[in-house]
Design an enzyme around this catalytic site. Structure first.
Site, mmCIF file in Angstrom:
data_model
loop_
_atom_site.group_PDB
_atom_site.id
_atom_site.type_symbol
_atom_site.label_atom_id
_atom_site.label_comp_id
_atom_site.label_asym_id
_atom_site.label_seq_id
_atom_site.Cartn_x
_atom_site.Cartn_y
_atom_site.Cartn_z
ATOM 1 N N TYR A 85 -14.169 -2.699 5.561
ATOM 2 C CA TYR A 85 -12.911 -2.226 5.601
ATOM 3 C C TYR A 85 -12.847 -0.976 5.145
ATOM 4 C CZ TYR A 85 -7.783 -2.533 4.605
ATOM 5 O OH TYR A 85 -6.539 -2.247 4.782
ATOM 6 N N ILE A 133 0.744 -3.431 -0.734
ATOM 7 C CA ILE A 133 1.894 -3.658 -0.253
ATOM 8 C C ILE A 133 2.009 -5.087 -0.144
ATOM 9 C CG2 ILE A 133 3.510 -3.215 1.703
ATOM 10 C CD1 ILE A 133 2.573 -0.546 0.015
ATOM 11 N N THR A 136 2.642 -7.869 1.701
ATOM 12 C CA THR A 136 2.867 -8.440 2.807
ATOM 13 C C THR A 136 1.846 -9.733 2.990
ATOM 14 O OG1 THR A 136 0.729 -7.302 3.526
ATOM 15 C CG2 THR A 136 2.567 -6.080 3.914
HETATM 16 P P1 NAP Z 1 -0.434 -8.186 7.872
HETATM 17 O O1 NAP Z 1 0.768 -8.840 7.156
HETATM 18 O O2 NAP Z 1 -1.578 -9.140 8.026
HETATM 19 O O3 NAP Z 1 0.213 -7.856 9.404
HETATM 20 C C1 NAP Z 1 -0.809 -7.493 10.398
HETATM 21 C C2 NAP Z 1 -0.689 -7.865 11.706
HETATM 22 O O4 NAP Z 1 -1.686 -7.626 12.509
HETATM 23 C C3 NAP Z 1 -0.531 -9.448 11.773
HETATM 24 O O5 NAP Z 1 0.573 -9.847 12.492
HETATM 25 C C4 NAP Z 1 -1.890 -9.759 12.582
HETATM 26 O O6 NAP Z 1 -1.714 -11.023 13.287
HETATM 27 C C5 NAP Z 1 -1.856 -8.541 13.457
HETATM 28 N N1 NAP Z 1 -3.178 -8.292 13.961
HETATM 29 C C6 NAP Z 1 -4.321 -8.746 13.549
HETATM 30 N N2 NAP Z 1 -5.509 -8.600 14.334
HETATM 31 C C7 NAP Z 1 -4.752 -8.061 15.510
HETATM 32 C C8 NAP Z 1 -5.184 -7.423 16.652
HETATM 33 N N3 NAP Z 1 -6.718 -7.660 17.050
HETATM 34 N N4 NAP Z 1 -4.552 -7.079 17.655
HETATM 35 C C9 NAP Z 1 -3.105 -7.122 17.343
HETATM 36 N N5 NAP Z 1 -2.663 -7.520 16.306
HETATM 37 C C10 NAP Z 1 -3.440 -8.068 15.322
HETATM 38 O O7 NAP Z 1 -0.817 -6.908 7.328
HETATM 39 P P2 NAP Z 1 -0.225 -5.838 6.558
HETATM 40 O O8 NAP Z 1 -0.075 -5.645 5.304
HETATM 41 O O9 NAP Z 1 0.999 -5.529 7.321
HETATM 42 O O10 NAP Z 1 -1.211 -4.569 7.286
HETATM 43 C C11 NAP Z 1 -0.709 -3.606 8.253
HETATM 44 C C12 NAP Z 1 -1.859 -2.440 8.002
HETATM 45 O O11 NAP Z 1 -1.826 -2.032 6.924
HETATM 46 C C13 NAP Z 1 -3.171 -3.108 8.442
HETATM 47 O O12 NAP Z 1 -3.899 -2.090 9.197
HETATM 48 C C14 NAP Z 1 -3.882 -2.994 6.982
HETATM 49 O O13 NAP Z 1 -5.186 -2.805 6.758
HETATM 50 C C15 NAP Z 1 -3.268 -1.793 6.472
HETATM 51 N N6 NAP Z 1 -2.903 -2.002 5.000
HETATM 52 C C16 NAP Z 1 -2.348 -2.882 4.254
HETATM 53 C C17 NAP Z 1 -2.187 -2.719 3.116
HETATM 54 C C18 NAP Z 1 -1.498 -3.853 2.037
HETATM 55 O O14 NAP Z 1 -1.582 -3.836 0.870
HETATM 56 N N7 NAP Z 1 -0.683 -4.817 2.593
HETATM 57 C C19 NAP Z 1 -2.670 -1.774 2.133
HETATM 58 C C20 NAP Z 1 -3.281 -0.674 2.792
HETATM 59 C C21 NAP Z 1 -3.368 -0.929 4.240
HETATM 60 P P3 NAP Z 1 -2.348 -12.046 12.329
HETATM 61 O O15 NAP Z 1 -1.485 -12.577 11.252
HETATM 62 O O16 NAP Z 1 -2.461 -13.263 13.565
HETATM 63 O O17 NAP Z 1 -3.828 -11.904 12.073
#
Ligand code: NAP
Length: 257
Positions: free
Chosen positions: A161, A194, A196
């Protein structure tokens, strides 16, 4: 909250990946609130439809497309539908991503490495590859890619990651230089912890897991997805017209050293 006919982005079109949940959903809603027509793209159809319904209920115009960002055909089809439906593309938020299991580097299975890098890095590249020609045709636009706190520091137990999220920053910088003279600004956002669905999985959904994460946050709390949405909308705005190839860290101080 309702959408704003005279919003900052009225008449503009925003394409958001990972829009079914968390940060992507909050950002899709924020674009809609500012009057943009929004394309929500996600592998998760149900959540994506829910995001679209919420936008419609608020009076916004939205297109929901099922899109796996690792599949060229999906990405191309989603962007074609965007142009078919709304006639243009102004902003792209390449945000879909997945976390990895917490394991030491040598314990990462090769297939797991490939899966993480495929979604978190190659997915961003693929989206940009097919978004940029549309923006060029139209004379410009703005792209924001999602990195992470793991894009600026090492994370124990998170080598795949961390590697992918560091690489998103390099990819963002190079793409920014390639297209800055053609009125396309490419930037990244690096969220801290975050609240989520991803974070629920990461913490195991327990109070203890949550406390551990919060203990790493100097502000003493997790961030909200809307706080990342605010940063993305700013990066897309004219107020950020001189911001190019930048990674905006929005993390409550987590990675400040
Ligand atoms: P989330 O709640 O898991 O939402 C991510 C979404 O992306 C989900 O709906 C997921 O679907 C979808 N997804 C997964 N694989 C995919 C693919 N191959 N094609 C299209 N969509 C896909 O995550 P989030 O926390 O909002 O994170 C969003 C972004 O922020 C990510 O890139 C994550 O790495 C980054 N991020 C998050 C945090 C945090 O603390 N939350 C911190 C730093 C960075 P499924 O649920 O079906 O897999």
């Amino acid at each position: 909250m309702t959408t704003n006919e005279n919003g900052k982005y009225t008449g503009k079109v925003a394409f958001v990946t990972g829009a079914a949940n968390g940060i992507g959903r909050a950002t899709a809603l924020a674009f809609a609130r500012e009057g943009a027509n929004v394309v929500v793209a996600d592998i998760s159809e149900q959540g994506n439809q829910e995001t679209a319904r919420t936008i419609e209920e608020l009076g916004g115009r939205v297109l929901a497309v099922k899109c796996d960002v690792t599949r060229t055909e999906d990405v191309k089809a989603a962007l074609s539908k965007t142009i078919e439906t709304f006639g243009r593309l102004d902003f792209a938020f390449n945000n879909a991503g997945v976390e990895q299991k917490n394991v030491a580097t040598a314990e990462i299975k090769e297939e797991e490495w490939d899966r993480i890098v495929d979604i978190d890095l190659r997915g961003v590249f693929l989206c940009m590859k097919y978004e940029i020609p549309l923006l060029l045709k139209q004379g410009g636009g703005a792209i924001v890619n999602t990195s992470s706190g793991a894009g600026v520091i090492g994370i124990k137990g998170g080598a795949a990651y961390t590697a992918a999220k560091h690489a998103v920053i390099g990819l963002t910088k190079s793409a920014a230089l390639d297209y800055a003279s053609q009125n396309i600004r490419v930037n990244a956002v690096a969220p801290g912890y975050i609240d989520t669905p991803m974070m629920v999985r990461f913490t195991g959904g327990t109070a203890e897991g949550k406390e551990k994460v919060i203990a790493e946050e100097p502000v003493g709390r997790m961030g909200q997805p809307e706080e990342i949405a605010n940063a993305v909308l700013w990066l897309c705005s004219d107020a950020a017209a001189f911001v190019v190839g930048h990674t905006l860290v929005v993390d409550g101080g987590q990675t400040v050293q």
